[in-house]
Each structure stands twice: as structure tokens, then as C-alpha cells.
Design a protein around this motif. Structure first.
Motif, PDB file in Angstrom:
ATOM      1  N   PHE A   3       0.746  -0.990  -0.338  1.00  0.00           N
ATOM      2  CA  PHE A   3      -0.370   0.171  -0.032  1.00  0.00           C
ATOM      3  C   PHE A   3       0.322   1.522   0.051  1.00  0.00           C
ATOM      4  O   PHE A   3       0.635   2.117  -0.246  1.00  0.00           O
ATOM      5  CB  PHE A   3      -1.381  -0.108   1.036  1.00  0.00           C
ATOM      6  CG  PHE A   3      -1.704   1.138   1.200  1.00  0.00           C
ATOM      7  CD1 PHE A   3      -2.711   1.410   0.432  1.00  0.00           C
ATOM      8  CD2 PHE A   3      -1.508   1.921   2.029  1.00  0.00           C
ATOM      9  CE1 PHE A   3      -4.024   2.461   0.486  1.00  0.00           C
ATOM     10  CE2 PHE A   3      -2.792   3.102   2.038  1.00  0.00           C
ATOM     11  CZ  PHE A   3      -3.810   3.662   1.470  1.00  0.00           C
ATOM     12  N   SER A   4       2.303   1.431   0.480  1.00  0.00           N
ATOM     13  CA  SER A   4       3.231   2.112   0.328  1.00  0.00           C
ATOM     14  C   SER A   4       3.430   2.850  -1.222  1.00  0.00           C
ATOM     15  O   SER A   4       3.488   4.394  -1.103  1.00  0.00           O
ATOM     16  CB  SER A   4       4.347   1.799   1.396  1.00  0.00           C
ATOM     17  OG  SER A   4       3.650   1.429   2.291  1.00  0.00           O
ATOM     18  N   ASP A   5       3.141   1.932  -2.061  1.00  0.00           N
ATOM     19  CA  ASP A   5       3.275   1.830  -2.471  1.00  0.00           C
ATOM     20  C   ASP A   5       3.048   3.649  -3.622  1.00  0.00           C
ATOM     21  O   ASP A   5       3.397   4.541  -4.469  1.00  0.00           O
ATOM     22  CB  ASP A   5       3.391   0.992  -4.144  1.00  0.00           C
ATOM     23  CG  ASP A   5       4.786  -0.121  -3.952  1.00  0.00           C
ATOM     24  OD1 ASP A   5       5.254  -0.343  -3.069  1.00  0.00           O
ATOM     25  OD2 ASP A   5       3.756  -1.374  -3.985  1.00  0.00           O
ATOM     26  N   HIS A   6       1.486   3.320  -3.062  1.00  0.00           N
ATOM     27  CA  HIS A   6       1.196   4.152  -3.883  1.00  0.00           C
ATOM     28  C   HIS A   6       1.535   6.259  -3.299  1.00  0.00           C
ATOM     29  O   HIS A   6       1.251   7.012  -3.796  1.00  0.00           O
ATOM     30  CB  HIS A   6      -0.413   4.420  -3.022  1.00  0.00           C
ATOM     31  CG  HIS A   6      -1.282   3.253  -3.636  1.00  0.00           C
ATOM     32  ND1 HIS A   6      -1.783   3.654  -4.854  1.00  0.00           N
ATOM     33  CD2 HIS A   6      -1.399   2.434  -3.072  1.00  0.00           C
ATOM     34  CE1 HIS A   6      -2.550   2.578  -5.326  1.00  0.00           C
ATOM     35  NE2 HIS A   6      -2.923   1.822  -4.185  1.00  0.00           N
ATOM     36  N   PHE A   7       2.276   5.665  -2.274  1.00  0.00           N
ATOM     37  CA  PHE A   7       2.607   7.249  -1.818  1.00  0.00           C
ATOM     38  C   PHE A   7       3.884   7.231  -2.081  1.00  0.00           C
ATOM     39  O   PHE A   7       4.565   8.546  -1.835  1.00  0.00           O
ATOM     40  CB  PHE A   7       2.744   7.050  -0.232  1.00  0.00           C
ATOM     41  CG  PHE A   7       1.306   6.695   0.787  1.00  0.00           C
ATOM     42  CD1 PHE A   7       0.638   7.900   0.657  1.00  0.00           C
ATOM     43  CD2 PHE A   7       0.974   5.699   0.946  1.00  0.00           C
ATOM     44  CE1 PHE A   7      -1.123   7.679   0.947  1.00  0.00           C
ATOM     45  CE2 PHE A   7      -0.328   5.847   1.280  1.00  0.00           C
ATOM     46  CZ  PHE A   7      -1.682   6.212   1.194  1.00  0.00           C
ATOM     47  N   LEU A   8       4.743   6.420  -1.717  1.00  0.00           N
ATOM     48  CA  LEU A   8       6.316   6.412  -2.258  1.00  0.00           C
ATOM     49  C   LEU A   8       6.907   7.227  -3.453  1.00  0.00           C
ATOM     50  O   LEU A   8       7.884   7.743  -4.022  1.00  0.00           O
ATOM     51  CB  LEU A   8       6.881   5.341  -2.008  1.00  0.00           C
ATOM     52  CG  LEU A   8       7.322   4.855  -0.158  1.00  0.00           C
ATOM     53  CD1 LEU A   8       7.757   3.656   0.366  1.00  0.00           C
ATOM     54  CD2 LEU A   8       8.411   5.913   0.704  1.00  0.00           C
ATOM     55  N   MET A   9       6.239   6.446  -4.628  1.00  0.00           N
ATOM     56  CA  MET A   9       6.766   7.154  -5.876  1.00  0.00           C
ATOM     57  C   MET A   9       6.067   8.542  -6.275  1.00  0.00           C
ATOM     58  O   MET A   9       7.088   9.314  -6.546  1.00  0.00           O
ATOM     59  CB  MET A   9       6.267   5.882  -6.573  1.00  0.00           C
ATOM     60  CG  MET A   9       6.779   6.640  -8.092  1.00  0.00           C
ATOM     61  SD  MET A   9       5.534   5.630  -9.422  1.00  0.00           S
ATOM     62  CE  MET A   9       5.271   3.988  -9.827  1.00  0.00           C
ATOM     63  N   PRO A  10       4.743   9.242  -5.638  1.00  0.00           N
ATOM     64  CA  PRO A  10       4.754  10.363  -6.109  1.00  0.00           C
ATOM     65  C   PRO A  10       5.659  11.032  -5.203  1.00  0.00           C
ATOM     66  O   PRO A  10       6.135  12.073  -6.327  1.00  0.00           O
ATOM     67  CB  PRO A  10       3.421  10.644  -6.278  1.00  0.00           C
ATOM     68  CG  PRO A  10       2.788   8.969  -5.858  1.00  0.00           C
ATOM     69  CD  PRO A  10       3.899   8.234  -5.083  1.00  0.00           C
ATOM     70  N   VAL A  11       6.162  11.010  -4.314  1.00  0.00           N
ATOM     71  CA  VAL A  11       6.950  11.857  -3.807  1.00  0.00           C
ATOM     72  C   VAL A  11       7.845  11.936  -4.096  1.00  0.00           C
ATOM     73  O   VAL A  11       8.761  12.944  -4.175  1.00  0.00           O
ATOM     74  CB  VAL A  11       7.104  11.229  -2.150  1.00  0.00           C
ATOM     75  CG1 VAL A  11       8.568  11.244  -1.617  1.00  0.00           C
ATOM     76  CG2 VAL A  11       6.052  11.121  -0.942  1.00  0.00           C
TER      77      VAL A  11
END
Length: 242
Positions: free
Chosen positions: A44-52
Motif C-alpha cells: 500500500f505504501s507504493d501509492h505514496f512513495l513513488m509520487p513523493v
């Protein structure tokens, strides 16, 4: 506005501090113009880490369940995804898949970055699964490059079912843009879209180093859950005749 606030003020700095992401190949992301970023999906963390880590805004096709969850957690999750401009996708059938493609093409028509996970769902065991062809249909139809992306370490920090991620460093790798202009006009040809999808998945595999499974993640997960349920079920033995 909310997207920028979360990325640069509220959430982004915290994620960078906690997970200290190693970023490789960021120069492969075009500074302008439409493109698809296709990645593996481990957490689920992928949704946040890539855009960052991206300089540009990216819009994801997110599963509809993120927008319809119950309780306070569900409402907060839905509010975040809506405010960040993410698009809900109904994954329940063939027509739903066509609707998702139309939404994705709309993002690309605006000259924006579109993020997609070709596996269609998170990997339940850390392996890389067969990609669905929607990414190929969009790439060929829109005539845009596809940048493969590998999230490395996110399964370890937050595997499916774990609510609070572990604090551990992760790596995000971007590969060279893939040009599929040679397939122009073939977005309705099964062999062509399968070939494009497989090429994308091969590049993701090369970046991630995962074990590859030539089957769909949702199918494999369902089969494993069915076997586990059968194993737990009490055995019934026939009664002996008198």
C-alpha cells in the motif's frame, strides 16, 4: 492544491525522512508531455512513495475499494485519494476494464503522467505476476512512452495485511522509456497487446529482481486461499453400515 500540500508540506517530507528512498533513473521521467509509469505493486505504501520522489504530478488508476471502505479509516482513505486526483477503477469485469482504459487515456490526453500497476493488484507474496494488457492498449492508443518502475523493499516494510509500515530504507528504480510506436494501430490485436505487456513486465522484472510467475496474481491468490480453506475444513467420514 491538496496534492501539492501533501507532497511538499505534510506527507512528503515525513516519508523521505523515515524511508530515505534511494532513487535510481529519475532522469528517465520526461520533464513534460504524456507518459505512462508502469510499476510492480508490493505494498500500500507504493501509492505514496513513488509520487513523493517524482518532480511531476502523477495520477494513478486506483482500485475502487479505496473509495468505498467502511468506517473512519475508509472515509479518510477515500478523501485522500479523491483530493490527490486519483481515479477509482472498478475491477469486476470486462466492461469495467474498458472504462478504466478510457479514464487513463483521458489523463494522457491532458499531457500528464499516468501511473499504473499492470499486475492489477498487490502481490501477496512478493513475486512479480503476469501483467494485464490494459497498459499496452493505452500506450499504443495514445502513442506515449512507458517508463518501467521497480519498488524494492516496500513488501518488507508493509506486506498485505500490515497496517503500520516498518521504518526501513527502500529503493525506487526507473528504467529507460519504452517506445511502442511500431505497434501503432494494433491496440485491438490480442497478440500485439500481449507482446507489449510482456515486454513491459520483463523490464520491470529486470529492475526489481523479483521471481516471476506467468499467471495472474488475483487468480493465484484465489487458488491458494481456496486450498487453505479446504485444508482447514473438517473432514467428514462416511458412516459405517450396521
Amino acid at each position: 492544491m491538496f496534492y501539492q500540500l501533501m507532497k511538499y508540506v505534510l506527507l512528503g517530507p515525513l516519508l523521505r525522512l523515515l524511508f530515505r528512498p534511494r532513487i535510481e533513473g529519475l532522469e528517465h521521467i520526461p520533464e513534460e508531455g504524456a507518459a505512462i509509469v508502469a510499476g510492480n505493486h508490493l505494498s500500500f505504501s507504493d501509492h505514496f512513495l513513488m509520487p513523493v520522489v517524482l518532480k511531476r504530478r502523477i495520477t494513478f488508476l486506483a482500485k475502487q475499494e479505496y473509495f468505498t471502505g467502511p468506517g473512519l479509516k475508509g472515509r479518510l482513505t477515500a478523501a485522500f485519494f479523491r483530493s490527490a486526483g486519483q481515479i477509482p477503477v472498478d475491477r469486476s469485469g470486462k466492461e469495467a476494464g474498458k472504462a478504466a482504459i478510457r479514464e487513463g487515456l483521458g489523463v494522457l490526453a491532458e499531457g500528464e503522467l499516468l501511473g499504473i500497476y499492470p499486475e492489477g493488484t498487490r502481490s501477496h507474496d512478493g513475486r512479480l505476476y503476469k501483467g494485464k494488457v490494459g497498459v499496452a492498449v493505452m500506450a499504443i492508443t495514445a502513442g506515449v512512452p512507458v517508463i518501467p518502475c521497480a519498488m524494492v523493499g516496500t513488501f518488507e516494510i508493509q506486506p498485505p495485511g500490515q497496517v503500520v509500515p516498518k521504518v526501513r530504507r527502500v529503493t525506487i528504480r526507473f528504467g529507460e522509456p519504452l517506445d511502442f510506436s511500431r505497434y501503432a494501430g494494433l491496440e485491438n490485436e490480442k497478440a500485439a497487446v500481449r507482446a507489449v505487456t510482456d515486454e513491459i513486465m520483463y523490464e520491470i522484472l529486470a529492475l526489481s529482481g523479483q521471481e516471476y510467475v506467468d499467471d495472474y496474481a488475483a487468480k493465484v491468490k484465489a487458488e491458494e486461499e481456496s486450498k487453505a480453506a479446504n485444508a482447514r475444513a473438517p473432514r467428514r467420514f462416511p458412516r459405517r453400515g450396521r
